[in-house]
Design an enzyme around this catalytic site. Structure first.
Site, PDB file in Angstrom:
ATOM      1  N   ARG A  73       0.865  -1.263  -0.042  1.00  0.00           N
ATOM      2  CA  ARG A  73       0.054  -0.165  -0.017  1.00  0.00           C
ATOM      3  C   ARG A  73       0.932   1.263  -0.077  1.00  0.00           C
ATOM      4  O   ARG A  73       0.569   2.219  -0.716  1.00  0.00           O
ATOM      5  CB  ARG A  73      -0.855  -0.045   1.283  1.00  0.00           C
ATOM      6  CG  ARG A  73      -2.092  -1.238   1.206  1.00  0.00           C
ATOM      7  CD  ARG A  73      -2.918  -1.335   2.354  1.00  0.00           C
ATOM      8  NE  ARG A  73      -3.418   0.087   2.472  1.00  0.00           N
ATOM      9  CZ  ARG A  73      -4.334   0.282   3.700  1.00  0.00           C
ATOM     10  NH1 ARG A  73      -4.163  -0.505   4.739  1.00  0.00           N
ATOM     11  NH2 ARG A  73      -4.981   1.371   3.709  1.00  0.00           N
ATOM     12  N   HIS A 121      -6.225   8.114  11.980  1.00  0.00           N
ATOM     13  CA  HIS A 121      -6.083   6.436  11.854  1.00  0.00           C
ATOM     14  C   HIS A 121      -4.497   6.255  11.438  1.00  0.00           C
ATOM     15  O   HIS A 121      -4.021   5.238  11.260  1.00  0.00           O
ATOM     16  CB  HIS A 121      -6.909   5.799  10.841  1.00  0.00           C
ATOM     17  CG  HIS A 121      -8.268   5.628  11.155  1.00  0.00           C
ATOM     18  ND1 HIS A 121      -9.328   5.583  10.311  1.00  0.00           N
ATOM     19  CD2 HIS A 121      -8.849   5.854  12.434  1.00  0.00           C
ATOM     20  CE1 HIS A 121     -10.589   5.461  10.981  1.00  0.00           C
ATOM     21  NE2 HIS A 121     -10.217   5.712  12.154  1.00  0.00           N
ATOM     22  N   CYS A 155      13.703  -3.271  15.110  1.00  0.00           N
ATOM     23  CA  CYS A 155      13.985  -1.937  15.803  1.00  0.00           C
ATOM     24  C   CYS A 155      15.151  -1.606  16.178  1.00  0.00           C
ATOM     25  O   CYS A 155      15.942  -2.607  16.955  1.00  0.00           O
ATOM     26  CB  CYS A 155      12.986  -1.930  17.104  1.00  0.00           C
ATOM     27  SG  CYS A 155      13.420  -0.214  18.308  1.00  0.00           S
TER      28      CYS A 155
HETATM   29  N1  LIG Z   1      -6.394   6.144   1.068  1.00  0.00           N
HETATM   30  C1  LIG Z   1      -6.232   5.615   2.517  1.00  0.00           C
HETATM   31  O1  LIG Z   1      -5.662   6.312   3.549  1.00  0.00           O
HETATM   32  C2  LIG Z   1      -7.133   4.398   2.642  1.00  0.00           C
HETATM   33  C3  LIG Z   1      -7.458   3.591   1.789  1.00  0.00           C
HETATM   34  C4  LIG Z   1      -8.421   2.453   2.204  1.00  0.00           C
HETATM   35  C5  LIG Z   1      -8.794   2.291   3.666  1.00  0.00           C
HETATM   36  N2  LIG Z   1      -8.264   2.970   4.544  1.00  0.00           N
HETATM   37  C6  LIG Z   1      -8.903   3.238   5.785  1.00  0.00           C
HETATM   38  O2  LIG Z   1     -10.213   2.521   5.581  1.00  0.00           O
HETATM   39  C7  LIG Z   1     -10.846   2.797   6.894  1.00  0.00           C
HETATM   40  C8  LIG Z   1     -12.335   2.899   6.082  1.00  0.00           C
HETATM   41  O3  LIG Z   1     -13.311   3.876   6.205  1.00  0.00           O
HETATM   42  P1  LIG Z   1     -13.503   5.106   5.034  1.00  0.00           P
HETATM   43  O4  LIG Z   1     -14.849   5.743   5.529  1.00  0.00           O
HETATM   44  O5  LIG Z   1     -12.422   6.153   5.128  1.00  0.00           O
HETATM   45  O6  LIG Z   1     -13.548   4.579   3.797  1.00  0.00           O
HETATM   46  P2  LIG Z   1     -14.377   3.177   2.944  1.00  0.00           P
HETATM   47  O7  LIG Z   1     -13.723   2.406   2.227  1.00  0.00           O
HETATM   48  O8  LIG Z   1     -15.207   2.419   4.218  1.00  0.00           O
HETATM   49  O9  LIG Z   1     -15.705   4.229   2.309  1.00  0.00           O
HETATM   50  C9  LIG Z   1     -15.036   4.896   1.367  1.00  0.00           C
HETATM   51  C10 LIG Z   1     -16.412   5.603   0.818  1.00  0.00           C
HETATM   52  O10 LIG Z   1     -15.802   6.534  -0.147  1.00  0.00           O
HETATM   53  C11 LIG Z   1     -16.893   6.713  -1.322  1.00  0.00           C
HETATM   54  N3  LIG Z   1     -16.239   7.017  -2.581  1.00  0.00           N
HETATM   55  C12 LIG Z   1     -15.661   6.007  -3.326  1.00  0.00           C
HETATM   56  N4  LIG Z   1     -15.315   6.961  -4.236  1.00  0.00           N
HETATM   57  C13 LIG Z   1     -15.054   8.147  -4.230  1.00  0.00           C
HETATM   58  C14 LIG Z   1     -14.971   9.518  -4.689  1.00  0.00           C
HETATM   59  N5  LIG Z   1     -14.432   9.466  -5.845  1.00  0.00           N
HETATM   60  N6  LIG Z   1     -15.588  10.594  -4.063  1.00  0.00           N
HETATM   61  C15 LIG Z   1     -15.690  10.506  -3.131  1.00  0.00           C
HETATM   62  N7  LIG Z   1     -16.208   9.560  -2.256  1.00  0.00           N
HETATM   63  C16 LIG Z   1     -15.980   8.394  -2.796  1.00  0.00           C
HETATM   64  C17 LIG Z   1     -17.590   5.500  -1.238  1.00  0.00           C
HETATM   65  O11 LIG Z   1     -18.999   5.451  -1.643  1.00  0.00           O
HETATM   66  C18 LIG Z   1     -17.648   5.153   0.252  1.00  0.00           C
HETATM   67  O12 LIG Z   1     -18.757   5.808   1.120  1.00  0.00           O
HETATM   68  C19 LIG Z   1     -10.679   4.135   7.356  1.00  0.00           C
HETATM   69  O13 LIG Z   1     -10.236   3.912   8.535  1.00  0.00           O
HETATM   70  C20 LIG Z   1      -9.072   4.545   6.628  1.00  0.00           C
HETATM   71  O14 LIG Z   1      -8.276   4.483   7.589  1.00  0.00           O
HETATM   72  C21 LIG Z   1      -7.827   4.355   4.079  1.00  0.00           C
HETATM   73 ZN   LIG Z   2      12.157  -1.022  20.105  1.00  0.00          ZN
END
Ligand SMILES: NC(=O)c1ccc[n+]([C@@H]2O[C@H](COP(=O)([O-])OP(=O)(O)OC[C@H]3O[C@@H](n4cnc5c(N)ncnc54)[C@H](O)[C@@H]3O)[C@@H](O)[C@H]2O)c1
Ligand SMILES: [Zn+2]
Length: 254
Positions: A73, A121, A155
């Site tokens: 990632r 997060h 570490c």
């Molecule tokens: N980029 C990152 O850092 C990343 C990626 C994946 C997961 N996560 C982690 O996953 C957890 C899940 O929660 P979440 O609510 O952030 O993600 P989620 O995956 O649960 O939800 C993503 C949301 O984004 C919407 N979406 C999709 N494409 C979009 C766009 N182009 N514009 C606007 N909205 C769009 C979807 O409809 C959905 O509601 C978080 O805690 C996060 O830390 C982070």
């Molecule tokens: Zn340590």
């Protein structure tokens, strides 16, 4: 792509906002090419459930698998760019008091020029010792080709394995980030909730608190979410299309 305009009621609600919180989730980075959790697990990872890779139990069970997933990632994020939505947020902060509170573990807000008030997060780019917490400097694996197992580095202080600097399901949020986020939400008159499904708590409480304290809360998401019924306005659009238009409409002359 045709221009996109916020509806007039939304423009009225946001124009003149003085203290803004942008609360972002994985959808914020989707148009940059960072998969959301729902579509994260393609190819090598499709057999796995993210809820099972992103847990302390997964780490205890199989560190090499978990470390490899996060390294993949990290490499992926390194290869993509902030999108027009990230850039609009950074621009907006030049003329308005604005706090970015994100659930994302990527660094695309920062690379677009924003100062992030709270990474609720954690971050892919802040690995630390799993035993003593010492931050570790780990070069990004240059090769996107995913490998299924990779031994975490040790570490430098205590030789325990280095872990990803993210908050796993079941772990507490970093107290400092949570407190900064709560303060910003209490003070804001406008909160823009973008690209979050609103199912991960306690982060998802923040929009509800903003509503309760009388702020205007605007959701930008192509799909309805658990927050939709609670917010002031819900705009079915993507981050990269809607945010530039929203920010333009908030300018005094807009
Ligand atoms: N980029 C990152 O850092 C990343 C990626 C994946 C997961 N996560 C982690 O996953 C957890 C899940 O929660 P979440 O609510 O952030 O993600 P989620 O995956 O649960 O939800 C993503 C949301 O984004 C919407 N979406 C999709 N494409 C979009 C766009 N182009 N514009 C606007 N909205 C769009 C979807 O409809 C959905 O509601 C978080 O805690 C996060 O830390 C982070
Ligand atoms: Zn340590």
């Amino acid at each position: 792509m045709s221009p996109i305009e916020p509806d007039p009621a939304l423009v009225d609600a946001v124009r003149g906002a003085r203290r803004v919180v942008v609360f972002s989730g994985a959808g914020m980075s989707a148009e940059s090419g960072v998969p959301t959790f729902r579509d994260a697990l393609s190819g090598l990872w499709e057999r796995f459930d993210p809820a099972e890779l992103a847990t302390p139990q997964a780490w205890e069970r199989d560190r090499e698998l978990v470390w490899a997933w996060y390294e993949w990632r990290r490499a992926l994020v390194r290869r993509v760019q902030p999108n027009a939505g990230h850039r609009a947020v950074a621009d907006w902060a030049l003329s308005t008091e604005l706090a970015v509170v994100t659930q994302n573990v990527d660094d695309l807000h920062e690379r677009a020029g924003s100062t992030v008030a709270a990474h609720l997060h954690g971050s892919l780019f802040a690995p630390r010792c799993s035993a003593c917490g010492t931050p570790a400097h780990v070069d990004v694996h240059p090769d996107l080709a995913p490998v299924e197992r990779l031994a975490p580095p040790l570490c430098a202080e205590c030789r325990a394995p280095v872990r990803p600097g993210v908050v796993w399901f079941g772990e507490d949020l970093p107290p400092a980030a949570w407190s900064v986020a709560q303060d910003a939400v209490e003070r804001c008159d406008l909160m823009v909730v973008v690209g979050t499904s609103g199912v991960v708590y306690p982060a998802a409480e923040l929009p509800l608190r903003a509503v309760a304290s009388g702020a205007t809360v605007v959701e930008i998401n192509p799909e309805p979410t658990d927050l939709t019924s609670a917010v002031t306005h819900s705009w079915r659009a993507t981050a990269a299309r809607a945010l530039p238009a929203l920010v333009a409409s908030c300018r005094p002359e807009g």
